[in-house]
Design a protein around this motif. Structure first.
Motif, PDB file in Angstrom:
ATOM      1  N   ARG A  22       0.834  -1.205   0.000  1.00 56.82           N
ATOM      2  CA  ARG A  22       0.000   0.000   0.000  1.00 56.82           C
ATOM      3  C   ARG A  22       0.870   1.257   0.000  1.00 56.82           C
ATOM      4  N   GLU A  23       1.896   1.282   0.829  1.00 52.16           N
ATOM      5  CA  GLU A  23       2.781   2.446   0.886  1.00 52.16           C
ATOM      6  C   GLU A  23       3.554   2.620  -0.412  1.00 52.16           C
ATOM      7  N   LEU A  26       1.238   4.233  -2.915  1.00 54.53           N
ATOM      8  CA  LEU A  26       1.103   5.667  -2.648  1.00 54.53           C
ATOM      9  C   LEU A  26       2.326   6.430  -3.146  1.00 54.53           C
ATOM     10  N   PHE A  61      -6.727  -0.204  -3.163  1.00 54.29           N
ATOM     11  CA  PHE A  61      -7.465   1.020  -3.479  1.00 54.29           C
ATOM     12  C   PHE A  61      -8.485   0.715  -4.563  1.00 54.29           C
ATOM     13  N   ASP A  66      -9.352   7.324  -4.600  1.00 52.31           N
ATOM     14  CA  ASP A  66      -9.006   6.869  -3.255  1.00 52.31           C
ATOM     15  C   ASP A  66      -7.522   7.083  -2.976  1.00 52.31           C
ATOM     16  N   GLU A  69      -6.954  10.822  -2.478  1.00 51.72           N
ATOM     17  CA  GLU A  69      -7.460  11.267  -1.181  1.00 51.72           C
ATOM     18  C   GLU A  69      -6.445  10.978  -0.076  1.00 51.72           C
ATOM     19  N   ASP A  70      -5.881   9.777  -0.060  1.00 55.43           N
ATOM     20  CA  ASP A  70      -4.881   9.438   0.960  1.00 55.43           C
ATOM     21  C   ASP A  70      -3.661  10.335   0.848  1.00 55.43           C
ATOM     22  N   GLU A  73      -4.516  13.887   2.120  1.00 54.68           N
ATOM     23  CA  GLU A  73      -4.622  13.862   3.575  1.00 54.68           C
ATOM     24  C   GLU A  73      -3.241  13.913   4.223  1.00 54.68           C
ATOM     25  N   SER A  77      -2.098  16.279   7.458  1.00 55.51           N
ATOM     26  CA  SER A  77      -2.310  15.587   8.730  1.00 55.51           C
ATOM     27  C   SER A  77      -1.266  15.956   9.777  1.00 55.51           C
TER      28      SER A  77
END
Length: 223
Positions: A22-23, A26, A61, A66, A69-70, A73, A77
């Motif tokens: 996942r990372e 991204l 995702f 999606d 969006e991450d 954020e 954050s």
């Protein structure tokens, strides 16, 4: 989120930063969105950049939105968490927390450092037409909260009653680092310079050495 299971093999060994698939997704998307453009980047090209099948990407995702969006954020954050902590500090004697403007300066330095030191300059995506939709309400609300906290911390700091809101002015100066970075015009001192500029324009230039010292102390204590 579980990692890719059987039937979702990688095409190659991981080569991107990140402890999980996942990372890595991204990171690949952040690079492609900021170098090729969001509209021009497909989920297939992101999967290829990671070395996984497109179906494996959808395991993490559901849509390209999606992923965006991450990423968005992530740009607010850290600054928002720090600004909340600063704003929650109890009011104390002036000598304990430093001169007026110290808290605003600390938030500006911390937030600006996050924007300048992130691996990819994702702030350039803030004004994409897609980002203005309610689909990205979570990011938009968090960014607005951060801006509001700047305003609270800058309340009463304008040089004149008719002058601009000190907090909002500083927020805008910090976000200008995004576009300076895009032009290759930021350096290690850029976040401090943006914070200084905000306080100077609020008429606090003479107090700047003391503000800087108190700001540094707040960052060391809360970050």
């Amino acid at each position: 989120m579980t990692s890719a299971g059987p039937g979702r093999p990688r095409h190659q060994q991981p080569s991107r930063p990140g402890a999980t698939a996942r990372e890595e997704i991204l990171d690949a998307a952040a690079e492609l969105f900021t170098t090729q453009g969001f509209a021009s980047t497909s989920t297939r090209s992101i999967a290829d950049a990671v070395g996984i099948r497109q179906s494996s990407l959808y395991h993490h995702f559901k849509t390209k939105d999606d992923i965006l969006e991450d990423l968005l954020e992530g740009t607010v954050s850290g600054g928002l968490t720090f600004a909340r902590a600063v704003a929650a500090l109890p009011a104390g004697p002036l000598e304990a927390e430093g001169p007026a403007g110290s808290r605003l300066h600390a938030v500006a330095v911390y937030d600006g450092t996050q924007l300048c030191n992130a691996r990819w300059n994702l702030g350039v995506l803030y004004h994409l037409p897609e980002v203005r939709s309610t689909r990205f309400a979570r990011f938009l609300n968090d960014r607005q909260e951060l801006r509001h906290l700047y305003g609270e911390l800058g309340g009463g700091l304008s040089a004149t009653a008719a002058g601009p809101d000190g907090g909002d002015l500083t927020f805008r100066l910090v976000e200008s680092l995004i576009y300076l970075r895009a032009d290759g015009a930021v350096g290690p001192e850029s976040p401090l310079q943006a914070a200084d500029a905000g306080l100077i324009l609020c008429g606090l230039g003479r107090e700047l050495p003391a503000i800087r010292a108190a700001s540094r102390s707040l960052i060391d204590r809360l970050a």
